[in-house]
Design a protein around this motif. Structure first.
Motif, PDB file in Angstrom:
ATOM      1  N   TYR A   1       0.952  -1.226   0.066  1.00  0.00           N
ATOM      2  CA  TYR A   1      -0.036   0.013   0.062  1.00  0.00           C
ATOM      3  C   TYR A   1       0.892   1.145   0.025  1.00  0.00           C
ATOM      4  O   TYR A   1       1.818   1.259   0.774  1.00  0.00           O
ATOM      5  N   TYR A   2       0.504   2.373  -0.554  1.00  0.00           N
ATOM      6  CA  TYR A   2       1.207   3.563  -0.693  1.00  0.00           C
ATOM      7  C   TYR A   2       0.092   4.616  -0.463  1.00  0.00           C
ATOM      8  O   TYR A   2      -0.722   4.919  -1.237  1.00  0.00           O
ATOM      9  N   VAL A   3       0.336   5.199   0.592  1.00  0.00           N
ATOM     10  CA  VAL A   3      -0.878   6.178   1.128  1.00  0.00           C
ATOM     11  C   VAL A   3      -0.373   7.663   0.427  1.00  0.00           C
ATOM     12  O   VAL A   3       0.573   8.122   0.455  1.00  0.00           O
ATOM     13  N   LEU A   4      -1.565   8.173  -0.320  1.00  0.00           N
ATOM     14  CA  LEU A   4      -1.553   9.445  -0.540  1.00  0.00           C
ATOM     15  C   LEU A   4      -2.542  10.393  -0.036  1.00  0.00           C
ATOM     16  O   LEU A   4      -3.509  10.203   0.222  1.00  0.00           O
ATOM     17  N   THR A   5      -1.838  11.563   0.395  1.00  0.00           N
ATOM     18  CA  THR A   5      -2.636  12.489   1.176  1.00  0.00           C
ATOM     19  C   THR A   5      -2.527  13.890   0.669  1.00  0.00           C
ATOM     20  O   THR A   5      -1.545  14.645   0.984  1.00  0.00           O
TER      21      THR A   5
END
Length: 365
Positions: A141-145
């Motif tokens: 998973y690669y979280v983008l904010t």
């Protein structure tokens, strides 16, 4: 169209990102900034980057996307230096473990860049370009904010890049990210370090604690071996979340102490059972905030040549073995021979080979 990407900080994450991009998008122009001249020259020699620099220059400023792969405080310094120098369409992103502080900083600038915060749920205890590898982000998973300066184009571009390198993009708010990571990453690192400090306090002159501190204890405190400077940055950057969570944790321990003191069997059983049920519901083998440990335990007899036989068997199949040793302290473990592998692919392959050759093999949960 993304034709050029710059990476600031060519360590484990930045180096792995560069290698993955070079592999998946070979025609891409890749530039890097790092304080280590040797890492830059090695990356150039390997063909991973086109050029490496010690500081910002036209190649960096004219990039379509810039990844800042440094701790959060240093990332903020870089954003300050890049602001006003990069082209207006450039997408600025980072990989820091906390997101609120950096997003708020960007939004407070008088001329803020297009910024999408990022945090890959992948990594190892090792650091530096020499330990980087192209498949670090695969199935992670690669979280983008997104910050207020993000737009749909920037988010779409970031998702495409991440999917290309095998990652799974997830979009959340900076606040949501910091609360969850505080609970399942930041506080566990504090607790792991506290357990080691407790062991230090209780160590005796014969070194008995260190002698027996293997097996389960070594597993649950493994993350205490992480970079202390990085974790200093993380807990200070996310202090508004970490401090209340630690207080909540202390309350849980205080209640449990009372239950033990009162010999409350039912409450004690519920304490362990509820934790077991929730923990058992986690997906097995999924990359997360805390790096996976790629290990197998093999139940073997203590006889001459057994370690050599297993090493030869796996080596002949091209298995990359990082370490192999007899576990002398193995409470709650099955098998006495511990084999540490480089990644999930080698771990699964080694498991199949050993099982096919009639060895009793156990994967770590």
């Amino acid at each position: 169209m993304v034709e050029s990407i710059s990476i600031i900080g060519l360590g484990l994450i930045g180096g792995s990102l560069a290698k993955a991009l070079r592999q998946k998008r070979p025609g891409l122009k890749l530039f890097a900034i790092d304080s280590s001249t040797s890492s830059l020259r090695l990356a150039e020699q390997e063909g991973v980057i086109d050029r490496g620099y010690a500081e910002g220059c036209s190649d960096i400023y004219n990039s379509d996307v810039i990844f800042i792969c440094t701790p959060v405080r240093k990332a903020i310094d870089y954003i300050s230096g890049l602001s006003g120098k990069i082209k207006k369409t450039c997408i600025l992103t980072d990989v820091a473990s906390t997101k609120s502080e950096i997003c708020q900083y960007v939004e407070g600038l008088s001329n803020p860049p297009v910024f999408v915060g990022g945090h890959p749920m992948a990594g190892t205890e090792k650091s530096g370009y020499s330990n980087s590898f192209a498949h670090l982000f695969e199935n992670a998973y690669y979280v983008l904010t997104p910050a207020n300066t993000s737009d749909t184009r920037a988010l779409a571009v970031m998702k495409d890049i991440l999917k290309d390198i095998g990652a799974i993009p997830i979009v959340v708010t900076a606040g949501q990210h910091d609360l969850v990571t505080g609970c399942i990453s930041h506080v566990p690192h504090v607790i792991a370090s506290a357990l080691v400090k407790l062991a230090i306090q209780k160590e005796n002159s014969e070194g008995l604690v260190k002698l027996l501190a293997a097996g389960g204890f070594k597993d649950i405190t493994r993350i205490a071996s992480s970079n202390p400077t990085m974790w200093e940055n993380i807990v200070l950057s996310n202090s508004d979340i970490v401090v209340p969570l630690l207080k909540d944790y202390i309350k849980i321990i205080e209640i449990f102490i009372q239950q033990i003191s009162l010999s409350d069997n039912r409450a004690i059983h519920d304490f362990f059972n509820s934790a077991k049920l929730f923990r058992d519901s986690f997906a097995s083998g999924t990359p997360g905030l805390i790096p996976l440990s790629f290990e197998l335990l093999v139940d073997v007899l203590d006889e001459p040549g057994i370690i050599g036989s297993i090493a030869t068997l796996l080596g002949a199949s091209g298995i990359n073995i990082k370490n192999m040793n007899v576990s002398n302290s193995r409470e709650f473990e099955q098998g006495c021979l511990r084999i540490t592998l480089s990644d999930q692919f080698n771990t699964d392959k080694a498991y199949d080979i050993l099982t096919e050759n009639s060895y009793r093999v156990f994967k770590k949960d």
